[in-house]
Design an enzyme around this catalytic site. Structure first.
Site, PDB file in Angstrom:
ATOM      1  N   CYS A  41       0.844  -1.378   0.092  1.00 35.05           N
ATOM      2  CA  CYS A  41      -0.196   0.201   0.306  1.00 35.05           C
ATOM      3  C   CYS A  41       0.868   0.954  -0.417  1.00 35.05           C
ATOM      4  O   CYS A  41       0.429   2.623  -0.153  1.00 35.05           O
ATOM      5  CB  CYS A  41      -0.459   0.419   1.159  1.00 35.05           C
ATOM      6  SG  CYS A  41      -1.982  -0.969   1.018  1.00 35.05           S
TER       7      CYS A  41
ATOM      8  N   HIS B 235      -3.960   7.288   1.978  1.00 36.99           N
ATOM      9  CA  HIS B 235      -3.277   6.418   1.522  1.00 36.99           C
ATOM     10  C   HIS B 235      -5.094   5.908   2.021  1.00 36.99           C
ATOM     11  O   HIS B 235      -5.381   6.201   3.118  1.00 36.99           O
ATOM     12  CB  HIS B 235      -3.031   4.956   2.021  1.00 36.99           C
ATOM     13  CG  HIS B 235      -3.231   3.885   1.298  1.00 36.99           C
ATOM     14  ND1 HIS B 235      -3.118   3.140   0.325  1.00 36.99           N
ATOM     15  CD2 HIS B 235      -3.474   2.639   2.684  1.00 36.99           C
ATOM     16  CE1 HIS B 235      -4.229   1.967   0.422  1.00 36.99           C
ATOM     17  NE2 HIS B 235      -4.151   1.584   1.594  1.00 36.99           N
TER      18      HIS B 235
ATOM     19  N   ASN C 189     -10.352  -0.232  -0.844  1.00 37.34           N
ATOM     20  CA  ASN C 189      -9.011   0.190  -0.485  1.00 37.34           C
ATOM     21  C   ASN C 189      -8.417  -0.816  -1.537  1.00 37.34           C
ATOM     22  O   ASN C 189      -8.304  -2.184  -1.992  1.00 37.34           O
ATOM     23  CB  ASN C 189      -8.516  -0.626   0.860  1.00 37.34           C
ATOM     24  CG  ASN C 189      -7.057  -0.563   0.702  1.00 37.34           C
ATOM     25  OD1 ASN C 189      -5.904  -0.101   0.296  1.00 37.34           O
ATOM     26  ND2 ASN C 189      -6.898  -1.056   1.920  1.00 37.34           N
TER      27      ASN C 189
HETATM   28  O1  UT7 Z   1      -3.729  -0.981   3.215  1.00 34.26           O
HETATM   29  C1  UT7 Z   1      -2.830  -1.729   4.003  1.00 34.26           C
HETATM   30  C2  UT7 Z   1      -3.832  -0.711   5.828  1.00 34.26           C
HETATM   31  N1  UT7 Z   1      -4.668  -1.570   5.572  1.00 34.26           N
HETATM   32  C3  UT7 Z   1      -5.568  -1.130   7.327  1.00 34.26           C
HETATM   33  O2  UT7 Z   1      -5.019  -0.254   7.620  1.00 34.26           O
HETATM   34  C4  UT7 Z   1      -6.860  -1.629   7.441  1.00 34.26           C
HETATM   35  C5  UT7 Z   1      -6.767  -0.947   9.081  1.00 34.26           C
HETATM   36  N2  UT7 Z   1      -7.712  -2.160   9.662  1.00 34.26           N
HETATM   37  C6  UT7 Z   1      -9.158  -1.510   9.882  1.00 34.26           C
HETATM   38  O3  UT7 Z   1      -9.769  -0.560   8.430  1.00 34.26           O
HETATM   39  C7  UT7 Z   1      -9.977  -1.959  10.572  1.00 34.26           C
HETATM   40  O4  UT7 Z   1      -9.251  -2.739  11.292  1.00 34.26           O
HETATM   41  C8  UT7 Z   1     -11.050  -3.332   9.940  1.00 34.26           C
HETATM   42  C9  UT7 Z   1     -11.801  -2.567   9.335  1.00 34.26           C
HETATM   43  C10 UT7 Z   1     -10.700  -4.019   8.668  1.00 34.26           C
HETATM   44  C11 UT7 Z   1     -11.826  -4.107  10.903  1.00 34.26           C
HETATM   45  O5  UT7 Z   1     -12.367  -3.565  11.642  1.00 34.26           O
HETATM   46  P1  UT7 Z   1     -12.685  -3.817  13.543  1.00 34.26           P
HETATM   47  O6  UT7 Z   1     -13.535  -2.551  13.947  1.00 34.26           O
HETATM   48  O7  UT7 Z   1     -11.240  -3.548  13.557  1.00 34.26           O
HETATM   49  O8  UT7 Z   1     -13.296  -4.406  13.795  1.00 34.26           O
HETATM   50  P2  UT7 Z   1     -12.531  -5.977  14.215  1.00 34.26           P
HETATM   51  O9  UT7 Z   1     -11.687  -6.739  12.732  1.00 34.26           O
HETATM   52  O10 UT7 Z   1     -12.302  -5.523  15.373  1.00 34.26           O
HETATM   53  O11 UT7 Z   1     -14.559  -6.847  14.255  1.00 34.26           O
HETATM   54  C12 UT7 Z   1     -15.254  -6.366  15.285  1.00 34.26           C
HETATM   55  C13 UT7 Z   1     -16.436  -7.459  14.543  1.00 34.26           C
HETATM   56  C14 UT7 Z   1     -15.643  -9.480  14.927  1.00 34.26           C
HETATM   57  O12 UT7 Z   1     -16.301  -9.766  15.573  1.00 34.26           O
HETATM   58  P3  UT7 Z   1     -16.549 -10.162  17.483  1.00 34.26           P
HETATM   59  O13 UT7 Z   1     -15.199 -10.720  16.982  1.00 34.26           O
HETATM   60  O14 UT7 Z   1     -16.785  -8.997  17.637  1.00 34.26           O
HETATM   61  O15 UT7 Z   1     -17.436 -11.228  17.374  1.00 34.26           O
HETATM   62  C15 UT7 Z   1     -15.493  -9.131  13.960  1.00 34.26           C
HETATM   63  O16 UT7 Z   1     -15.284 -11.187  13.630  1.00 34.26           O
HETATM   64  O17 UT7 Z   1     -16.140  -7.143  13.247  1.00 34.26           O
HETATM   65  C16 UT7 Z   1     -16.409  -8.671  12.652  1.00 34.26           C
HETATM   66  N3  UT7 Z   1     -16.251  -8.999  11.186  1.00 34.26           N
HETATM   67  C17 UT7 Z   1     -17.079  -8.341  10.705  1.00 34.26           C
HETATM   68  N4  UT7 Z   1     -18.317  -8.157  11.176  1.00 34.26           N
HETATM   69  C18 UT7 Z   1     -19.709  -8.470   9.805  1.00 34.26           C
HETATM   70  C19 UT7 Z   1     -14.862  -8.760  10.516  1.00 34.26           C
HETATM   71  N5  UT7 Z   1     -15.169  -8.207   9.248  1.00 34.26           N
HETATM   72  C20 UT7 Z   1     -16.921  -8.453   9.261  1.00 34.26           C
HETATM   73  C21 UT7 Z   1     -17.720  -8.218   8.014  1.00 34.26           C
HETATM   74  N6  UT7 Z   1     -18.740  -7.842   8.847  1.00 34.26           N
HETATM   75  N7  UT7 Z   1     -16.501  -8.202   7.031  1.00 34.26           N
END
Ligand code: UT7
Length: 321
Positions: free
Chosen positions: A113, A248, A278
């Site tokens: 990225c 980004h 992204n």
């Molecule tokens: O380009 C390179 C750099 N990349 C980035 O900068 C990405 C950085 N990370 C992010 O943007 C975020 O961390 C994400 C968007 C990937 C995830 O958001 P989050 O608020 O950190 O969510 P999380 O990973 O803590 O997940 C929260 C909950 C989980 O369920 P539980 O464990 O709380 O029951 C996940 O299983 O959301 C669940 N979850 C989803 N639910 C519905 C994860 N993906 C999904 C989904 N739909 N697509």
């Protein structure tokens, strides 16, 4: 002094738009979750015949057009991608051939990225040292081809696209245009937080993207704030002097956090993550091109470009348009 000046920009997107609702019909997710956690509403996904090199070529053609220069005058192509058409030769050489420019240097840069920031820094160095006169700097990706479409934690986040700059060595005044300060960093200790689980030398497969999103998010906010500070200090400027930040586009919440840390209003942050998701190395030049074409980014503006991604790699570049 000699500086690398942005003469023009261009971008390209695949034909097909995929909405959050369409994805929700395939994996256990919802439009509400994706919009709330990421700010993404849709993404563009490459179809038959659309490849990293075809998108890159289209973006490059538009950049040449906006710069008003011929492909034949390009003596350097630096292309950032993590999704090349082939393991080798480089996608840059394919773009060179498609554009009909011959003889100059052409190569790919792998920094995921942050790839466009790395490519801009390499091209800038080569232009300032006289190794080339006029470069195409391109970020192009087809991440849809390395996604695990059954993994809801990653497949909703990415899209395909390409963006390009025509960068030219010019004799300019101190307060004139050009790339002013760039800082790049890497920390290979975090491979397991964001990687592809395949490769020619290990599995002999292409592999799929794997990411521990929450940890990446945490690192991104801290590292981006650090590198932005570093560049501003080196340039001797205050955040208020920046006209536009082109970040980004990984997550709208990261953009919000960066704006807050800099004390900049969100109106100064170019945001395209809602439409493009992204697009990895393509996201900065894609966002820049949109803001340049709709008249937001103008001649004389001070623009900060920044990115963070797999490796980890991160960087920022301050440019006077
Ligand atoms: O380009 C390179 C750099 N990349 C980035 O900068 C990405 C950085 N990370 C992010 O943007 C975020 O961390 C994400 C968007 C990937 C995830 O958001 P989050 O608020 O950190 O969510 P999380 O990973 O803590 O997940 C929260 C909950 C989980 O369920 P539980 O464990 O709380 O029951 C996940 O299983 O959301 C669940 N979850 C989803 N639910 C519905 C994860 N993906 C999904 C989904 N739909 N697509």
């Amino acid at each position: 002094m000699i500086r690398s000046v942005i003469r023009g920009s261009g971008s390209a997107l695949p034909r097909r738009v995929v909405s959050n609702a369409e994805l929700a019909a395939q994996v256990d997710t919802s439009d509400e979750w994706i919009v709330e956690r990421t700010g993404i509403s849709q993404r563009y996904i490459a179809g038959d015949g659309e490849t990293t090199s075809s998108l890159a070529t289209e973006a490059a053609r538009r950049a040449l057009e906006s710069a008003g220069v011929d492909a034949a005058s390009i003596d350097l192509i630096v292309l950032a991608t993590a999704t090349p058409d082939q393991t080798f030769p480089s996608t840059a050489t394919q773009v060179q051939h498609a554009l009909g420019c011959k003889g100059g240097a052409a190569f790919d840069v792998a920094a995921v990225c942050s790839g466009f920031l790395y490519s801009l820094a390499v091209a800038d160095s080569m232009l300032r040292t006289g190794m080339a006169k006029r470069a195409l700097v391109i970020g192009a990706e087809t991440f849809s081809r390395i996604l695990d479409w059954e993994d809801r934690t990653t497949c909703v986040l990415f899209g395909d696209g390409a963006g390009a700059f025509v960068l030219e060595a010019q004799e300019v005044a101190e307060d004139g245009p050009g790339v002013l300060v760039t800082r790049l960093h890497a920390d290979g200790a975090h491979n397991e937080l964001l990687y592809v689980d395949g490769g020619p030398s290990t599995t002999q497969t292409v592999g799929k993207l794997r990411m521990k999103g929450r940890e990446v998010f945490r690192h991104a906010v801290v590292k981006l704030a650090e590198v932005l500070q570093e560049v501003m200090e080196e340039a001797g400027i205050e955040p208020a002097e920046i006209d536009w930040v082109v970040p980004h586009q990984a997550n709208a919440r990261i953009l919000d956090a960066t704006a807050k840390k800099l004390g900049l209003p969100m109106e100064k942050i170019v945001k395209t993550v809602d439409r493009h998701a992204n697009t990895s190395a393509a996201s900065v030049p894609l966002a820049f091109d949109l803001a340049a074409r709709d008249g937001r980014i103008k001649q004389g503006d001070l623009v900060m470009l920044e990115a963070m991604g797999g490796g980890f790699t991160w960087g920022a570049s301050l440019v006077r348009i």
